[in-house]
Design a protein around this motif. Structure first.
Motif, PDB file in Angstrom:
ATOM      1  N   GLY A  21      -7.855   9.243  -0.570  1.00 19.28           N
ATOM      2  CA  GLY A  21      -6.713   8.391  -0.257  1.00 19.28           C
ATOM      3  C   GLY A  21      -7.070   7.184   0.581  1.00 19.28           C
ATOM      4  O   GLY A  21      -6.409   6.138   0.502  1.00 19.28           O
ATOM      5  N   GLU A  22      -8.126   7.298   1.374  1.00 20.82           N
ATOM      6  CA  GLU A  22      -8.544   6.190   2.230  1.00 20.82           C
ATOM      7  C   GLU A  22      -8.792   4.922   1.419  1.00 20.82           C
ATOM      8  O   GLU A  22      -8.491   3.810   1.856  1.00 20.82           O
ATOM      9  CB  GLU A  22      -9.812   6.595   2.980  1.00 20.82           C
ATOM     10  N   ALA A  23      -9.343   5.065   0.218  1.00 18.95           N
ATOM     11  CA  ALA A  23      -9.635   3.908  -0.624  1.00 18.95           C
ATOM     12  C   ALA A  23      -8.370   3.186  -1.076  1.00 18.95           C
ATOM     13  O   ALA A  23      -8.401   2.015  -1.434  1.00 18.95           O
ATOM     14  CB  ALA A  23     -10.436   4.347  -1.851  1.00 18.95           C
ATOM     15  N   PHE A  24      -7.238   3.886  -1.037  1.00 20.10           N
ATOM     16  CA  PHE A  24      -5.954   3.317  -1.459  1.00 20.10           C
ATOM     17  C   PHE A  24      -5.117   2.847  -0.266  1.00 20.10           C
ATOM     18  O   PHE A  24      -4.045   2.295  -0.450  1.00 20.10           O
ATOM     19  CB  PHE A  24      -5.155   4.366  -2.233  1.00 20.10           C
ATOM     20  N   GLN A  54       3.263   1.684 -10.647  1.00 19.92           N
ATOM     21  CA  GLN A  54       2.461   1.654  -9.438  1.00 19.92           C
ATOM     22  C   GLN A  54       1.378   2.732  -9.436  1.00 19.92           C
ATOM     23  O   GLN A  54       1.645   3.888  -9.722  1.00 19.92           O
ATOM     24  CB  GLN A  54       3.390   1.817  -8.216  1.00 19.92           C
ATOM     25  N   ASN A  55       0.188   2.314  -9.124  1.00 20.78           N
ATOM     26  CA  ASN A  55      -0.955   3.213  -8.990  1.00 20.78           C
ATOM     27  C   ASN A  55      -1.366   3.184  -7.522  1.00 20.78           C
ATOM     28  O   ASN A  55      -1.680   2.101  -7.012  1.00 20.78           O
ATOM     29  CB  ASN A  55      -2.095   2.704  -9.873  1.00 20.78           C
ATOM     30  N   PRO A  56      -1.265   4.312  -6.784  1.00 21.14           N
ATOM     31  CA  PRO A  56      -1.348   5.691  -7.267  1.00 21.14           C
ATOM     32  C   PRO A  56      -0.041   6.486  -7.283  1.00 21.14           C
ATOM     33  O   PRO A  56      -0.068   7.661  -7.637  1.00 21.14           O
ATOM     34  CB  PRO A  56      -2.281   6.312  -6.234  1.00 21.14           C
ATOM     35  N   THR A  57       1.091   5.913  -6.870  1.00 15.35           N
ATOM     36  CA  THR A  57       2.293   6.743  -6.697  1.00 15.35           C
ATOM     37  C   THR A  57       2.981   7.099  -8.003  1.00 15.35           C
ATOM     38  O   THR A  57       3.806   8.012  -8.043  1.00 15.35           O
ATOM     39  CB  THR A  57       3.321   6.038  -5.787  1.00 15.35           C
ATOM     40  N   GLY A  58       2.676   6.356  -9.088  1.00 18.98           N
ATOM     41  CA  GLY A  58       3.307   6.633 -10.372  1.00 18.98           C
ATOM     42  C   GLY A  58       4.715   6.104 -10.489  1.00 18.98           C
ATOM     43  O   GLY A  58       5.442   6.460 -11.422  1.00 18.98           O
ATOM     44  N   ARG A  59       5.130   5.223  -9.588  1.00 22.71           N
ATOM     45  CA  ARG A  59       6.494   4.693  -9.608  1.00 22.71           C
ATOM     46  C   ARG A  59       6.633   3.596 -10.659  1.00 22.71           C
ATOM     47  O   ARG A  59       5.779   2.716 -10.791  1.00 22.71           O
ATOM     48  CB  ARG A  59       6.844   4.122  -8.221  1.00 22.71           C
ATOM     49  N   CYS A  60       7.708   3.647 -11.435  1.00 20.33           N
ATOM     50  CA  CYS A  60       8.066   2.583 -12.381  1.00 20.33           C
ATOM     51  C   CYS A  60       9.286   1.887 -11.805  1.00 20.33           C
ATOM     52  O   CYS A  60      10.369   2.473 -11.742  1.00 20.33           O
ATOM     53  CB  CYS A  60       8.370   3.183 -13.754  1.00 20.33           C
ATOM     54  N   GLN A  79      -2.012  -9.656   3.869  1.00 18.81           N
ATOM     55  CA  GLN A  79      -0.936  -8.962   4.568  1.00 18.81           C
ATOM     56  C   GLN A  79      -0.643  -7.666   3.814  1.00 18.81           C
ATOM     57  O   GLN A  79      -0.269  -7.690   2.648  1.00 18.81           O
ATOM     58  CB  GLN A  79       0.322  -9.843   4.628  1.00 18.81           C
ATOM     59  N   ASP A  80      -0.834  -6.542   4.474  1.00 17.05           N
ATOM     60  CA  ASP A  80      -0.565  -5.235   3.864  1.00 17.05           C
ATOM     61  C   ASP A  80       0.790  -4.724   4.342  1.00 17.05           C
ATOM     62  O   ASP A  80       1.027  -4.616   5.545  1.00 17.05           O
ATOM     63  CB  ASP A  80      -1.640  -4.218   4.252  1.00 17.05           C
ATOM     64  N   LEU A  81       1.672  -4.418   3.395  1.00 21.73           N
ATOM     65  CA  LEU A  81       2.972  -3.845   3.725  1.00 21.73           C
ATOM     66  C   LEU A  81       3.113  -2.516   2.989  1.00 21.73           C
ATOM     67  O   LEU A  81       2.853  -2.443   1.785  1.00 21.73           O
ATOM     68  CB  LEU A  81       4.110  -4.781   3.315  1.00 21.73           C
ATOM     69  N   PRO A  82       3.518  -1.463   3.677  1.00 18.29           N
ATOM     70  CA  PRO A  82       3.610  -0.157   3.018  1.00 18.29           C
ATOM     71  C   PRO A  82       4.852  -0.020   2.146  1.00 18.29           C
ATOM     72  O   PRO A  82       5.930  -0.524   2.474  1.00 18.29           O
ATOM     73  CB  PRO A  82       3.664   0.818   4.204  1.00 18.29           C
ATOM     74  N   THR A 137       0.830  -1.203   0.000  1.00 14.69           N
ATOM     75  CA  THR A 137       0.000   0.000   0.000  1.00 14.69           C
ATOM     76  C   THR A 137       0.866   1.255   0.000  1.00 14.69           C
ATOM     77  O   THR A 137       2.004   1.216   0.453  1.00 14.69           O
ATOM     78  CB  THR A 137      -0.911   0.009   1.240  1.00 14.69           C
ATOM     79  N   PRO A 138       0.352   2.383  -0.504  1.00 11.01           N
ATOM     80  CA  PRO A 138      -0.992   2.547  -1.062  1.00 11.01           C
ATOM     81  C   PRO A 138      -1.112   1.846  -2.414  1.00 11.01           C
ATOM     82  O   PRO A 138      -0.134   1.765  -3.162  1.00 11.01           O
ATOM     83  CB  PRO A 138      -1.114   4.058  -1.224  1.00 11.01           C
ATOM     84  N   VAL A 139      -2.311   1.402  -2.718  1.00 13.51           N
ATOM     85  CA  VAL A 139      -2.540   0.754  -4.005  1.00 13.51           C
ATOM     86  C   VAL A 139      -4.001   0.947  -4.389  1.00 13.51           C
ATOM     87  O   VAL A 139      -4.858   1.148  -3.523  1.00 13.51           O
ATOM     88  CB  VAL A 139      -2.163  -0.739  -3.943  1.00 13.51           C
ATOM     89  N   TYR A 140      -4.280   0.881  -5.663  1.00 20.51           N
ATOM     90  CA  TYR A 140      -5.630   1.244  -6.103  1.00 20.51           C
ATOM     91  C   TYR A 140      -6.671   0.228  -5.613  1.00 20.51           C
ATOM     92  O   TYR A 140      -6.359  -0.939  -5.361  1.00 20.51           O
ATOM     93  CB  TYR A 140      -5.668   1.479  -7.605  1.00 20.51           C
ATOM     94  N   PRO A 141      -7.907   0.692  -5.385  1.00 23.15           N
ATOM     95  CA  PRO A 141      -8.881  -0.060  -4.605  1.00 23.15           C
ATOM     96  C   PRO A 141      -9.128  -1.512  -5.014  1.00 23.15           C
ATOM     97  O   PRO A 141      -9.266  -2.363  -4.127  1.00 23.15           O
ATOM     98  CB  PRO A 141     -10.151   0.793  -4.727  1.00 23.15           C
ATOM     99  N   PRO A 142      -9.203  -1.878  -6.315  1.00 24.77           N
ATOM    100  CA  PRO A 142      -9.461  -3.289  -6.617  1.00 24.77           C
ATOM    101  C   PRO A 142      -8.396  -4.244  -6.063  1.00 24.77           C
ATOM    102  O   PRO A 142      -8.716  -5.381  -5.733  1.00 24.77           O
ATOM    103  CB  PRO A 142      -9.498  -3.311  -8.153  1.00 24.77           C
TER     104      PRO A 142
END
Length: 387
Positions: A355-358, A171-177, A133-136, A115-120
């Motif tokens: 942002g909460e959704a992500f 990566q969505n939403p950060t835009g990282r490649c 397991q959520d890891l930031p 996370t963060p990551v797009y809702p689906p």
């Protein structure tokens, strides 16, 4: 040369658009869900126009020329080409990673999501009734310009019952490649821990950083190819998300066959118009894509000038990293100290993604895939909130 069509405002109200219909009865500029307020390539519209003129809009089936178009696109864009038998065609990337979890993990397995990551992806474990397991991801520290995959920390935190990792790259939403080095390190970890990697690469072609090049996960190594399912689509790149056409690349037949079997009776037939659009986009869309990237970078310049305007210092309280890919910007609004930032901007007439959704309510996501005039109008309204 940038196409003039990217400058024209589109009237999408009353046209069954998810993005616009939600706020149709309000004076709101929708800058939320990730589709663009820009026209698809002319070649795509011509292909669809011919089909509509013919009038027969029946069932579709993937023709060999669509396979060739995709394989050639992979070679041109990534210097990599999967084998035709590795491809499984799907109505979408989101159904693809849901199906992968359903077909290739057990009920008592755990999936790992960063996370963060797009809702689906964020709600994938809940939907598929798997522990999650959520890891930031690591946000940029002072002097850094991008978010980090943090493979070392990921390895240290990995729990024994985690059997699959869902990767979002770009990566969505950060835009990282992610860099080849990060992906190679991740692939070594996945091989050592016997993890299935489900790689969502729907943004693979929308790289905005000039020197960036997308490395598909199965192209990292033979080991990576054998423990992965990679999902791609023309939808974000060419703004044809409503036409439902995607492809899974599954080199390992021990993963591919259970995946195919699980599709039976659950996945709808391929969208006839989506097949035609995908073929036209991958065959004739390269020049249009270059124009689109120029336009999106120009919009980013506009956004950055607005954020950094010395005459409005409160705007500089918004945290921001220029995305390397995608057409969404991830904005840290925590220092604005607004009670409900999403609602505050909506009240001013701009709909952003909360942002909460992500997975992080300190942020908002802004879709800048639109004409510059639309972005400018939205930023003018946002100024009312920030001051």
């Amino acid at each position: 040369m940038m196409t003039e069509e990217f400058t024209r405002l589109q009237d999408r109200k009353g046209r069954a658009s998810l993005k616009w219909q939600r706020y149709e009865q309000q004076d709101v500029i929708p800058m939320w869900v990730a589709d663009m307020d820009l026209p698809a390539p002319q070649a795509v519209r011509e292909a669809l126009g011919k089909a509509v003129e013919l009038g027969a809009l029946g069932y579709g089936e993937v023709p060999p020329r669509l396979v060739d178009a995709f394989l050639n696109w992979c070679q041109q864009q990534y210097g990599w080409q999967p084998m035709p038998e590795e491809l499984v065609w799907l109505p979408g990337v989101v159904p693809g990673f849901n199906l992968a979890v359903e077909a290739l993990t057990k009920a008592d397995d755990q999936i790992l999501v960063q996370t963060p990551v797009y809702p689906p992806i964020r709600v994938l474990g809940k939907l598929r009734q798997r522990a999650q397991q959520d890891l930031p991801l690591k946000p940029p520290s002072e002097g850094e310009s991008q978010w980090s995959l943090q493979v070392e920390q990921l390895a240290a935190a990995l729990e024994d019952k985690t059997s699959a990792l869902v990767l979002c790259n770009p990566q969505n939403p950060t835009g990282r490649c992610y860099s080849p080095e990060e992906l190679k390190e991740l692939a070594r970890l996945a091989a050592a821990k016997k993890l299935l990697v489900i790689s969502d690469e729907i943004w693979a072609d929308l790289l905005l950083k000039p020197e960036a090049r997308h490395l598909p996960y199965p192209a990292v190594s033979n080991e990576a190819a054998q423990h992965s399912i990679t999902l791609m689509a023309p939808s974000k790149t060419f703004n044809v998300a409503g036409l439902s056409c995607a492809v899974a690349i599954i080199p390992n037949p021990e993963l591919r066959e259970p995946f195919r079997k699980a599709m039976r009776g659950l996945m709808p037939d391929m969208n006839y118009m989506g097949i035609l659009a995908a073929e036209a986009a991958w065959t004739k869309g390269a020049a249009w894509l270059q124009d689109l990237k120029q336009h999106l970078n120009n919009n980013l310049d506009l956004l950055e000038a607005w954020l950094q305007n010395p005459d409005h210092p409160r705007r500089q309280l918004i945290g921001y990293c220029r995305p390397e890919a995608t057409f969404v910007a991830w904005l840290d609004v925590s220092r604005l100290e607004l009670e409900n930032p999403w609602q505050a901007f909506l009240d001013a007439g701009v709909a952003l993604s909360p942002g909460e959704a992500f997975g992080d309510d300190h942020y908002l996501r802004l879709n800048f895939g639109c004409p510059a005039a639309q972005l400018e109008a939205a930023l003018e309204r946002m100024h009312q909130v920030i001051g």
